[in-house]
Design an enzyme around this catalytic site. Structure first.
Site, mmCIF file in Angstrom:
data_model
loop_
_atom_site.group_PDB
_atom_site.id
_atom_site.type_symbol
_atom_site.label_atom_id
_atom_site.label_comp_id
_atom_site.label_asym_id
_atom_site.label_seq_id
_atom_site.Cartn_x
_atom_site.Cartn_y
_atom_site.Cartn_z
ATOM 1 N N HIS A 69 0.838 -1.208 0.000
ATOM 2 C CA HIS A 69 0.000 0.000 0.000
ATOM 3 C C HIS A 69 0.869 1.252 0.000
ATOM 4 C CE1 HIS A 69 -2.234 3.111 2.424
ATOM 5 N NE2 HIS A 69 -3.123 2.866 1.493
ATOM 6 N N GLU A 72 2.187 1.854 -3.453
ATOM 7 C CA GLU A 72 1.143 2.432 -4.325
ATOM 8 C C GLU A 72 1.079 3.955 -4.154
ATOM 9 O OE1 GLU A 72 -2.979 1.681 -3.096
ATOM 10 O OE2 GLU A 72 -3.115 3.771 -3.743
ATOM 11 N N HIS A 73 1.094 4.401 -2.909
ATOM 12 C CA HIS A 73 1.059 5.851 -2.658
ATOM 13 C C HIS A 73 2.239 6.561 -3.325
ATOM 14 C CE1 HIS A 73 -1.882 6.912 0.724
ATOM 15 N NE2 HIS A 73 -2.241 5.733 0.263
ATOM 16 N N GLU A 144 -3.826 7.928 8.087
ATOM 17 C CA GLU A 144 -4.852 7.104 7.440
ATOM 18 C C GLU A 144 -5.120 5.845 8.272
ATOM 19 O OE1 GLU A 144 -4.877 4.524 3.388
ATOM 20 O OE2 GLU A 144 -4.160 6.583 3.162
#
Length: 425
Positions: A69, A72-73, A144
């Site tokens: 993840h 991906e960012h 997040e």
């Protein structure tokens, strides 16, 4: 470059699959007359892929939870400018997501798809990680994670997975934890990128009002050839048994919520498609307000319109999950147990079976007229190692006997977990 036409035996729909000389699998569905275009560039790399090696390695590498993840960012930021700025100039909408078993970058547009495709292929193949931009992202993702930790729907789901799986990394939040992402640095991101973003481990899926020849011309220009490194991703041994049958948590929410999940045997390929089809029919039979169990629970106000069911599966995990709002989730569990026992013992009413099956089949066929759904269908077929139209054929051939056999072998009471988030007293 290998090229073949894949055609659905039931509907006659077709798409093109190309094994590009770069190593990339490309799926193209020309849909003339449609206004939209959807493209997905994905890799078989999700949150569960935390232990891996390539052929040249003697040992497996274990990486921190949440790194897929995180990666991906970071790919949305290149050395010159942000990707969103590039797409703002073309008028396209772009996005990305990381799931348990894949990461995908996508755009949708109604024009300029050639330029949009060039941007997509370029930025995904152009990583740019530095200590400064990694440290900056760590703070953003940390916030997040803290936000999702406070989300009751998120917690009831992961509480269920943790009560279900002993060792499989599916029980861990996709974004990882604040502690795990603190171990991520630029070198580790490059290692994961070089391993999983090899084009032999990736797919491009594009559908809409496009020209296959033009798409391939752009791919020829922008794809950087890769050699297959022999990637192997492994998971720790996972017992068939669950960890514990019930897990409860109290939070300041208005209404109690629950997840009731069955731990089923993991499957792959067409065996998984068959299990998904059978599980989907079970889901419909038990959540249909017109059928006895659901009708009675609604009448007694034990469930409300939020009562739902989904099939959740991937590499090494497969579950059927009932969920919703309820003050008495144990009564729902008993009702689900009893209804499954009754269906196994008495059989499924043929009329009910045909109705829910036709509904599911019809929904699948309708999706073939949706650009976004077709692009996702082709991408998911690549990820699962099947043809895009296999799921429709399997659903059409499904019998009552197949569904009963699935319930008998997979929906065992001793492999069921009830997760509840209760309201504060």
């Amino acid at each position: 470059m290998e090229k073949e036409i894949l055609t659905g035996a039931r509907t006659g729909d077709s798409c093109i699959r190309v094994k590009h000389s770069s190593g990339l699998d490309i799926y193209i569905c020309e849909m003339p007359g449609f206004s939209g275009i959807e493209a997905l560039f994905g890799t078989k790399y999700g949150s569960v892929n935390t232990m891996f090696k390539i052929a040249a390695d003697s040992e497996y590498t274990t990486v921190p939870e949440g790194i897929a993840h995180f990666l991906e960012h970071k790919l949305f930021e290149n050395e010159d400018c942000g990707v969103f700025q590039l797409y703002a100039k073309t008028g396209a909408s772009c996005n990305a997501y990381t799931s348990f078993d894949k990461t995908c970058y996508l755009f949708n547009c109604s024009r300029n798809y050639e330029e949009n495709l060039e941007i997509l292929l370029d930025f995904v193949q152009k990583p740019y990680f530095t200590k400064e931009n990694v440290d900056k992202e760590m703070g953003i993702i940390g916030q997040e994670i803290q936000m999702t930790n406070d989300n009751p729907e998120w917690r009831v789901f992961f509480n269920m997975l943790r009560a279900m799986y002993h060792a499989h990394p599916v029980k861990t939040d996709i974004a990882g934890t604040v502690e795990s992402i603190a171990k991520i640095d630029a070198d580790l991101l490059y290692k994961c990128y070089d391993t999983f973003y090899n084009l032999n481990n990736m797919v491009l899926s594009i559908a809409g009002n496009i020209s296959a020849d033009k798409v391939l011309e752009i791919c020829d220009k922008h794809l950087k050839p890769c050699s297959d490194k022999g990637l192997e991703s492994v998971f720790p041994p996972e017992p068939a048994e669950i960890v514990e049958p019930e897990v409860h948590e109290v939070q300041p929410i208005g209404t109690s919520i629950f997840h009731l999940g069955y731990k089923c045997a993991p499957k792959s390929g067409t065996d998984r498609l068959k299990a998904v089809s059978a599980a989907s029919i079970v889901s419909s039979l038990l959540t249909d307000p017109a059928l006895p169990m659901c009708k009675r629970l609604l009448k007694d106000e034990i469930i409300n319109s939020t009562f739902n069911c989904e099939v959740f599966y991937g590499d090494g995990y497969f579950t059927l999950i009932f969920s919703g709002e309820a003050d008495s989730p144990r009564l729902i569990r008993e009702a689900v147990f009893a209804e499954i026992d009754r269906l196994i013992a008495d059989g499924i009413n043929e009329k009910d079976f045909q109705r829910v099956k036709k509904s599911a089949y019809g929904a699948m066929v309708r999706e073939l007229n949706n650009v976004e759904a077709v692009a996702s269908l082709m991408l998911n077929a690549y990820m699962e190692g099947v043809s895009p139209y296999d799921s429709i054929s399997i659903m059409s051939e499904l019998t009552c006997g197949d569904v009963i056999e699935f319930m008998r072998t997979e929906l065992r009471r001793d492999r069921c977990v009830l997760s509840v988030i209760e309201t504060e007293a």
